[in-house]
Design an enzyme around this catalytic site. Structure first.
Site, short mmCIF file in Angstrom:
data_model
loop_
_atom_site.label_atom_id
_atom_site.label_comp_id
_atom_site.label_asym_id
_atom_site.label_seq_id
_atom_site.Cartn_x
_atom_site.Cartn_y
_atom_site.Cartn_z
N GLU A 146 0.84 -1.20 0.00
CA GLU A 146 0.00 0.00 0.00
C GLU A 146 0.87 1.25 0.00
OE1 GLU A 146 -2.37 -0.62 3.56
OE2 GLU A 146 -2.97 -2.59 2.82
N SER B 148 -5.70 -4.34 1.31
CA SER B 148 -6.12 -5.74 1.33
C SER B 148 -4.92 -6.58 1.74
CB SER B 148 -6.58 -6.16 -0.08
OG SER B 148 -7.65 -5.38 -0.55
N GLU B 149 -4.67 -6.64 3.03
CA GLU B 149 -3.44 -7.31 3.48
C GLU B 149 -3.41 -8.80 3.14
OE1 GLU B 149 -4.75 -4.78 5.07
OE2 GLU B 149 -3.07 -3.42 5.36
N PHE C 105 2.22 -1.27 8.78
CA PHE C 105 2.55 -1.33 10.21
C PHE C 105 2.49 -2.80 10.64
CE2 PHE C 105 1.40 3.06 9.80
CZ PHE C 105 1.98 3.76 10.85
N ALA C 106 3.44 -3.21 11.43
CA ALA C 106 3.51 -4.63 11.82
C ALA C 106 2.27 -5.08 12.58
CB ALA C 106 4.77 -4.89 12.64
N ASP C 107 1.60 -4.14 13.25
CA ASP C 107 0.35 -4.48 13.95
C ASP C 107 -0.66 -5.08 12.97
OD1 ASP C 107 0.62 -2.34 16.59
OD2 ASP C 107 1.68 -1.83 14.74
N HIS D 69 -0.62 0.91 16.44
CA HIS D 69 0.39 1.21 15.43
C HIS D 69 1.79 1.21 16.03
CE1 HIS D 69 -3.18 2.59 13.32
NE2 HIS D 69 -2.48 2.70 12.20
#
Ligand SMILES: Cc1ncc(C[n+]2csc(CCOP(=O)(O)OP(=O)(O)O)c2C)c(N)n1
Lengths: 335, 325
Positions: free
Chosen positions: B29, B59-60, B83-85, B129
């Site tokens: 993204e 759309s991960e 973001f890793a979250d 985040h």
């Protein structure tokens, strides 16, 4: 080694005889798999495609050997239909070392990269985005391969379905999504928990796709729709979403007798069984009873041979346990 | 030699590899036209074009699913999770699909892919985040986990991750994006699974990862003034884990302090402590001490976030107290 079930294009009688043979092979294989559960030779769980064979056979007939199949845990039929021999598939169900993945995957994860069977996935919806990735790779590398991704009617309400459909549409990916609508999820009727009447087809317009419903119990109709969608994808026309209506003859999985379904509904769909229906059509089209019997005997013999060969397979050795976590063949996480 | 920020090093590492190998593609993204929300991918779209560097929808699952499908059919994708979250919304693809499929298929498939992501706190972004998720990734069989702590390592480890035939989770400490250092010109390629000894001491060994590395070094400087001479090891790679270097450096001082940004429970230091107790217990001169973020979601306010994440001061007091007791 037992023979494979792949078929040439069923546009003439010979092709149709092959399509009959393919469907019958899937049917007899699944029946044998069920018998072997009852003998407690198949451990764990298993999901049969009894009643849904025309979809697997019809699509496989329309695919090239270089195309890719992505299947669900209900994947025996899709794996066999691409030409994977019966013996390793059955042996995988039995947990034997001559299994397709030497026993490391089991019934729900049948994979044969060599035959374009790029995995069977047991998390609902997960393989739709993965099929997009294969299609993206074909597009990027300029091969004309197509990914065909099968899933159930219950899978249209999970996020991955929607992410994948949008993704495939915006990138015009060569992927064909096939919803096998057998009316039921596990024990719940899909219509009871779905906002639209046709679980896949009614969603197509949200992604700019045509709404397509096909009789999934008619292998010729399936073949025709499959050939058109695959050709379109191959020519750069982008994805398709096809809803194939069908019915599973048994329960959801091995443990399920399927008693929650009304008798009348089961009877109605048994009357639409794709295999006797196709047989009758072949006779109308000029096939002889003798020709059909010969096919039936050959397929039955194949299943018997595969059963013998699978049962004769050894127990997977301890050497397999720690193998192939990594590309170097090992599993070590430290030095 | 040029001075480079951590964020510039990301683009340089990716570009170095993309120039070399056409099968490397990059998706995520806002990575293309915008150059990444952290400006870590500036210039890649311009150099490599929109076919190789592709902006995606939010759309991960599709991003990582696409990376997996592409990897199994001959490409070497790099995917960004902003973001890793956000790994939580596509964790199925990572854990059940990417990590397991090689094993389940008896080695029929390989997944040469890299998933890079902005990790950890320090930017006052609040709990959704800011989490450090290296321990999520470390516990999954089938994933390699790399966490660089400086610009040079970013380039070399990125190159190593891209060249590795297995899936690599590449976690970039967001708080380090603006850190700078001199980096040599030319190709830089490092090795996965190699820890780096950054400072050699005789009294205690501080083992740190990612954003905790510069803090451990600063703490070691202060401790030296107090007469406590510390070794500092940068773990760099949780999987594979360079236990050879770690055990050697811990044995040498007889004391282990881990400095971890992940919340306490099941942090990587717990695993290291267990390896140390099993294998070099009799080389220890005192208890193993873990300095971690407490087991809480991260608060947003700067004052509170600073209390939560291990600080130089907390490292110094914890080590000195333990060494003097
Ligand atoms: C994410 C996820 N949720 C739930 C399940 C459990 N589950 C397995 S099959 C199934 C029903 C799926 O129905 P459908 O998509 O219609 O496919 P069918 O089994 O009819 O082929 C469920 C709920 C699962 N495997 N994955």
């Amino acid at each position: 080694m037992s023979t494979t079930t792949t078929v040439p294009n069923p546009t003439d009688l010979e092709g149709k005889l092959n399509l009959y043979r393919s469907q019958l092979a899937l049917r007899l294989f699944e029946q044998r798999a069920y018998d072997l559960f009852l003998e407690n030779l198949v451990k764990g769980t298993s999901h049969l495609s009894l009643g849904q064979e025309a979809i697997a056979a019809g699509f496989a007939a329309a695919m090239r050997p270089t195309d890719w199949t992505f299947a669900t845990y209900r994947g025996h039929a899709h794996t066999l239909a691409r030409g994977v021999p019966m013996t390793p598939v059955l042996a995988e169900l039995l947990g034997r070392s001559n299994g397709l993945m030497a026993g490391k995957g089991g019934s729900m994860h049948l994979t044969s990269v060599e035959h374009g069977v790029m995995g069977s996935y047991a998390i609902i919806g997960a393989h739709l985005p993965i099929a997009c990735g294969a299609a993206w790779s074909a597009q990027y590398r300029g091969t004309d391969q197509v990914a065909v991704c099968f899933f159930g009617d219950g899978s249209v309400n999970i996020g991955a379905f929607h992410e994948a459909l949008n993704f495939a549409a915006i990138w015009k990916l060569p992927v064909v999504f096939v919803c096998e609508n057998n009316l039921w999820m596990e024990y719940t009727r899909t219509s009871e928990v779905t906002a639209v009447a046709n679980p896949a087809a009614d969603r197509a317009s949200a992604y700019g796709l045509e709404s397509i419903i096909v009789d999934g119990n008619d292998a010729d109709a399936v073949y025709e729709i499959a050939a058109a969608a695959i050709a379109r994808a191959r020519e750069g026309g982008g994805p398709s979403l096809i809803e194939a209506t069908t019915y599973r003859h048994g329960g959801h999985s091995r443990a399920d007798p399927g008693k929650y379904r009304p008798d009348a509904e089961v009877a109605e769909w048994l009357a639409k069984d794709p295999i006797p229906r196709y047989r009758a059509r072949l006779l109308e089209k000029g096939a002889t009873e003798e020709q059909l019997r010969e096919i039936e005997e050959l397929v039955a013999a194949d299943v018997d041979l595969a059963t013998e060969e699978a049962k004769a397979g050894g127990v997977p050795g301890e050497d397999l346990l720690m193998k192939d976590v990594w590309a170097d063949g090992g599993s070590s996480w430290r030095n | 030699m040029a001075q480079l920020t951590f964020r510039e090093a990301i683009a340089r590492g990716i570009a170095q590899e993309m120039r070399r190998d056409e099968s490397i593609v990059f998706l995520g993204e806002d990575i293309g036209a915008a150059g990444g929300v952290f400006k870590g991918t500036v210039g890649l779209l311009e150099e490599f074009g929109g076919v190789r560097v592709r902006d995606t929808p939010i759309s991960e699952q599709a991003i990582l699913g696409a990376a997996m499908g592409a990897a199994m059919t001959g490409l070497k994708p790099i995917a960004e999770i902003m973001f890793a979250d956000f790994f939580a919304v596509c964790w199925d693809i990572v854990v059940n699909e990417i990590a397991k499929s090689r094993y389940m298929t008896n080695g029929q498939m390989t997944f040469p892919l890299v998933i890079r992501s902005g990790n950890g706190g320090g930017l006052r972004f609040g709990a959704q985040h800011s989490q450090s998720v290296e321990n999520w990734a470390m516990m999954v069989p089938g994933l390699k986990v790399v966490v660089p702590s400086n610009a040079l390592d970013v380039i070399g480890l990125m190159a190593a991750a891209i060249r590795d035939p297995d899936p690599v989770i590449f976690l970039e400490a967001k708080v380090l994006y603006s850190s700078k250092m001199d980096v040599p010109d030319g190709e830089i390629v490092d090795t996965l699974g190699s820890a780096k000894v950054l400072r050699q001491g005789s009294d205690a060994t501080l083992v740190a990862l990612g954003a905790m590395v510069p803090k451990a070094i600063a703490a070691a400087d202060e401790l030296a003034e107090m007469g406590i001479d510390c070794t500092v090891v940068d773990v760099r790679s949780l999987v594979p884990l360079d236990t050879t270097t770690l055990l050697r450096e811990i044995s040498a001082t007889g004391r282990l302090f881990t400095v971890e940004e992940n919340p306490r429970l099941c942090g990587w230091g717990g695993e290291l402590a267990s390896i140390v107790s099993e294998e070099i217990f009799y080389d220890l001169d005192g208890p193993i001490v873990r300095i971690t973020t407490p087991h809480i979601p991260l608060p947003a306010a700067d004052a509170l976030e600073d209390m939560a994440i291990p600080s130089i001061e907390r490292i110094v007091t914890t080590v000195s107290k333990s060494m003097n007791s």
